[in-house]
Design an enzyme around this catalytic site. Structure first.
Site, PDB file in Angstrom:
ATOM      1  CB  SER A   1      -4.184  12.936   5.926  1.00 58.79           C
ATOM      2  OG  SER A   1      -5.088  13.742   5.496  1.00 58.79           O
TER       3      SER A   1
ATOM      4  CB  SER B   1      -3.782  20.992  11.167  1.00 59.80           C
ATOM      5  OG  SER B   1      -4.252  20.191  10.292  1.00 59.80           O
TER       6      SER B   1
ATOM      7  CE  LYS C   1      -7.380  23.157   3.469  1.00 59.69           C
ATOM      8  NZ  LYS C   1      -6.502  23.182   3.905  1.00 59.69           N
TER       9      LYS C   1
ATOM     10  CG  ASP D   1      -9.251  19.263   3.153  1.00 59.69           C
ATOM     11  OD1 ASP D   1      -8.731  20.594   2.238  1.00 59.69           O
ATOM     12  OD2 ASP D   1      -8.025  18.505   3.113  1.00 59.69           O
TER      13      ASP D   1
ATOM     14  NE  ARG E   1      -1.492  13.607   9.637  1.00 54.46           N
ATOM     15  CZ  ARG E   1      -2.116  14.745   8.946  1.00 54.46           C
ATOM     16  NH1 ARG E   1      -2.136  14.853   7.699  1.00 54.46           N
ATOM     17  NH2 ARG E   1      -2.093  15.448   9.647  1.00 54.46           N
TER      18      ARG E   1
ATOM     19  NE  ARG F   1      -9.221  22.989  -2.186  1.00 53.35           N
ATOM     20  CZ  ARG F   1      -8.628  21.816  -1.209  1.00 53.35           C
ATOM     21  NH1 ARG F   1      -8.655  21.994   0.157  1.00 53.35           N
ATOM     22  NH2 ARG F   1      -7.631  21.119  -2.148  1.00 53.35           N
TER      23      ARG F   1
END
Length: 411
Positions: free
Chosen positions: A11, A156, A324, A297, A15, A328
């Site tokens: 992540s 998100s 996902k 997650d 970013r 999942r």
């Protein structure tokens, strides 16, 4: 103290690559994750005309505040959701025609709320096949800015993508969010934007993002907390085993480190210091009911150790795990049932009762790295488990199986 070296956060790396590409100047990313997802993101930047230089432990990115260097480009996003969702937004802030496609797995994953918001901002964006899914083409002419309403109840990442876009618009963005899942990931985004010189003002569900661009910087990538969850769970599952992850402590950005608090509730000993986190197995693993909306997650990690708890483990508010890399929640239920463990599920919950998983069972990974890594933890107490696609871990941790085999033994 047995330490496990966890690779950099996926992540944070994604970013940081976006922020570095958008910033004015050259940025250095220290200890970025090198995996299929992040390599795909870096390759996508290169296809758009950005320069990404790499050494063994750092990547350098030449920022282009004005957007991609090329007037036309085609980008293949592989399986990467951050690549598939962030790069079209970066391209929209520039000028040119940019086509994006992705793997069949990523093509199935939804984009609709994000692309609707981009269209509301005036972006010329066309889905070529299924509406709200890849492939798509962006005819970019910059983004003016203004106010937009966003539903981030599925991911998100939709909100993160718009937040990252805000400083690249001409007048800034005002984003009103009607629903949000995995909120800690948004906090990561806001903290990283701050490191690149942008302060976002939040008032309840409204985010005010100023125009003005980003400032290049040197940015260290902390270890991946979601990946660390498998090693922490392994410690909790084994009496006397202790695992320490350096680089993840009280100041960590990633909300998934809160998974260790779930392990603490189940009976593990947990110590979170400024620069490291340690989990020790006590021989106690209690059942519990836990809301994992914000750390979803790590839901498969908990599901994988749940059969060994002394009572039922019920995981709630995880509907978003169904969209996902695979469904999942269903993948965990199917594999646990295949192991002979009693499981019940609902639209956004799963309940797992104590059971003894059957040895020698085949685990279906559904091509999902998190399913493969989670059930590796089950394998610590279940001999002979096999996996139909063990290599799918390359998405976030190519060396996972070797690292897991080196786990510290119980003392």
């Amino acid at each position: 103290m047995p330490a496990v070296d966890i690779p950099g956060s996926k992540s944070l790396t994604a970013r940081a690559l976006f922020l570095a590409a958008a910033a004015d100047g050259v940025s250095t990313l220290r200890r970025p994750l090198a995996s299929d997802d992040t390599e795909g993101f870096a390759e996508g930047l290169t296809r758009l005309g950005y320069r990404v230089g790499r050494t063994a432990d750092a990547w350098q990115v030449d920022g282009r505040p004005q957007g991609p260097a090329l007037a036309e480009a085609e980008v293949y996003c592989r399986d990467g959701a951050t690549t598939a969702r962030f790069l079209p937004v970066l391209a929209a802030a520039g000028h040119g025609t940019f086509r994006f496609d992705a793997s069949p797995q990523m093509r199935r994953r939804p984009l609709g709320p994000l692309t609707r918001a981009l269209r509301d901002l005036g972006v010329d964006l066309r889905h070529e096949e299924a509406e709200g899914h890849h492939p798509l083409t962006v005819r970019a002419g910059g983004v003016q800015g203004g106010e937009v309403v966003l539903d981030a109840g599925q991911s998100s990442q939709y909100l993160t993508a718009l937040l990252l876009l805000g400083p690249l618009t001409r007048t800034g963005l005002r984003i009103r969010v009607t629903d949000l899942v995995s909120a800690p990931y948004v906090e990561i985004t806001l903290a990283m934007m701050r490191a690149f010189g942008v302060e976002v003002v939040r008032d309840g569900e409204v985010y005010e993002v100023p125009a003005g661009g980003y400032r290049a910087t040197t940015y260290p990538i902390e270890p991946d907390a979601s990946t660390a969850s498998y090693f922490f769970a392994a410690a909790a599952l084994t009496p006397g085993r202790e695992v320490t992850v350096p680089g993840l402590g009280t100041g960590a950005l990633q909300g998934d480190l809160r998974f260790v608090e779930v392990l603490r509730r189940m009976g593990a000993e947990v110590e979170i210091a400024a620069d490291r986190t340690t989990v020790r197995g006590t021989g106690v693993l209690r059942g519990l009911t836990v809301n994992m909306r914000d750390i979803s997650d790590t839901m498969p990690t908990l599901a994988a150790i749940a059969p060994f708890a002394s009572g039922p483990v019920r995981i709630e508010d995880v509907a978003n795990t169904r969209v996902k890399e695979c469904d999942r929640l269903q993948a965990c239920a199917d594999n646990l049932r295949g192991l002979g463990v009693p499981v019940t599920t609902g639209p956004d919950w799963i309940e797992i009762r104590p059971g003894t998983p059957a040895p020698g069972t085949g685990i279906k990974t559904f091509g999902d790295h998190r399913i493969a890594m989670s059930f590796a933890v089950t394998g610590l107490r279940t001999p002979g488990l096999s996996y139909d696609d063990p290599g799918c871990v390359r998405k976030t941790f190519p060396g996972f199986h070797a690292a897991f085999a080196r786990l510290p033994q119980a003392s």
